[in-house]
Write an enzyme that holds these catalytic residues in place. Structure first.
Site, PDB file in Angstrom:
ATOM      1  N   LYS A  50     -15.253 -20.417   7.779  1.00 22.44           N
ATOM      2  CA  LYS A  50     -13.847 -20.122   7.483  1.00 22.44           C
ATOM      3  C   LYS A  50     -13.673 -18.624   7.313  1.00 22.44           C
ATOM      4  CE  LYS A  50     -12.971 -24.565   5.297  1.00 22.44           C
ATOM      5  NZ  LYS A  50     -13.122 -25.362   4.079  1.00 22.44           N
ATOM      6  N   GLN A  94     -13.042 -25.835  -2.346  1.00 24.06           N
ATOM      7  CA  GLN A  94     -13.991 -26.507  -1.452  1.00 24.06           C
ATOM      8  C   GLN A  94     -14.538 -27.762  -2.141  1.00 24.06           C
ATOM      9  OE1 GLN A  94     -14.729 -25.441   1.798  1.00 24.06           O
ATOM     10  NE2 GLN A  94     -15.761 -27.409   1.911  1.00 24.06           N
ATOM     11  N   ASP A 117      -4.510 -26.563   1.943  1.00 24.16           N
ATOM     12  CA  ASP A 117      -5.218 -27.760   2.412  1.00 24.16           C
ATOM     13  C   ASP A 117      -4.291 -28.980   2.380  1.00 24.16           C
ATOM     14  OD1 ASP A 117      -7.652 -28.134   3.547  1.00 24.16           O
ATOM     15  OD2 ASP A 117      -8.793 -28.310   1.682  1.00 24.16           O
TER      16      ASP A 117
END
Ligand code: NDP
Length: 283
Positions: A50, A94, A117
């Site tokens: 990422k 995460q 997200d």
């Protein structure tokens, strides 16, 4: 004829180029903060990928590394700080989080305006209600892959295997919004091979290596393999037996090089979207 292999890297590169252009035109410097707690090796790889992609498109990334022993209060404190930080446009926690930390509590602490997200109840609700804002990156990436591969969803029989909040559920909503006739299968589905054979678009998101066999796939079906599974010998494989599927499907995504790069490209596009919305809000 072997199936057409859908090149996720190429589609993601085109999407990233568009994001980079839009960032330059808008004169923005979007900033993404990633909270990485613990030592999960797969998470470390995802975060590195990422980070690399973000730099290429002009999104500034900072990774906040917390030890595996971190408490829920400390993670919540970090998320709260990032919510308040004016220069931060996107926050990504995460997953999985270590130990006893409640993932849902941490996710819900994220400001929905920075939830790149798309996992908070607010953003999930917007999607379910037909007014999406920040949509989970992997399902969004799957939809963009289908579009880039000229797969028509309207009226198509689509099967999504998996019903997680991260992938299966939002994907079923997106496919429904795109006029597919959607079935969602899961671990209690009675006859999964029969459900698969009926599907014109088959999407596997189970985390079970090579669960979907070649003889489960209908002739010329489009197969999207979301799964990322590390085998004992170190190889990566999807949820579909790729070599078997090649001989039957009309089109298929590989693992790696299929959905994975799209997830990251959509994360960066979502970060730009959040930055633009925050600028409009402030302006
Ligand atoms: P989860 O473990 O949260 O969900 C898995 C889903 O698959 C569940 O709904 C489960 O059913 C279902 N399932 C499990 N086993 C079977 C089975 N034998 N038959 C039918 N259904 C089954 O996983 P995620 O949704 O988070 O991720 C799925 C996969 O996608 C993983 O391999 C993950 O690594 C990968 N992934 C890839 C990404 C990418 O960028 N390419 C991004 C995110 C995830 P039930 O609900 O009944 O338990």
């Amino acid at each position: 004829m072997p199936a057409r292999v859908i090149d996720g890297r190429a589609v993601a590169a085109a999407l990233n180029a568009g994001t980079a252009r839009r960032i330059a035109v808008a004169g923005l410097a979007p900033r993404l903060s990633i909270v990485l707690a613990g030592n999960d090796p797969a998470s470390a790889v995802y975060v590195r990928n990422k980070d690399r992609a973000a730099r290429q498109v002009g999104v500034a990334v900072e990774t906040i590394r917390l030890p595996a022993s971190v408490s829920e209060m400390e993670v919540l404190g970090e998320v709260g700080r990032l919510n308040e930080e004016r220069s931060v446009d996107g926050i990504l926690v995460q997953l999985p989080l270590p130990g006893t930390i409640r993932q849902r509590a941490v996710i819900e602490a994220i400001d929905p305006a920075k939830d790149v997200d798309g996992l908070t109840a607010v953003n999930a609700g917007r999607l379910a209600g037909g007014a999406p804002f920040l949509v989970p990156c992997t399902p969004l990436g799957v939809m963009k892959l289908l579009a880039a591969a000229d797969v028509s969803t309207s009226g198509a029989r689509a099967l999504v295997i998996g019903r997680s909040r991260l992938v299966g559920r939002p994907l079923a909503l997106l496919l429904t919004a795109a006029d597919a006739t959607v079935t969602v299968a899961h671990s209690r589905t009675r006859d999964l091979p029969a459900e698969c054979r009926r599907a014109e678009i088959l999407i596997a998101a189970t985390g079970r290596a090579e669960l979907v066999r070649g003889d489960w796939i209908g002739t010329d079906a489009v197969v999207i393999d979301v799964g990322i599974n590390r085998l004992a010998d170190g190889r990566l494989t999807g949820d579909v037996a790729f070599a078997e599927a090649l001989g039957v499907a009309g089109a298929i995504t590989p693992v790696p090089g299929g959905v994975g790069p799209m997830t990251i490209a959509c994360l960066l596009e979502n970060t730009l979207k959040a930055a633009l919305a925050r600028r409009d809000q402030a302006g």
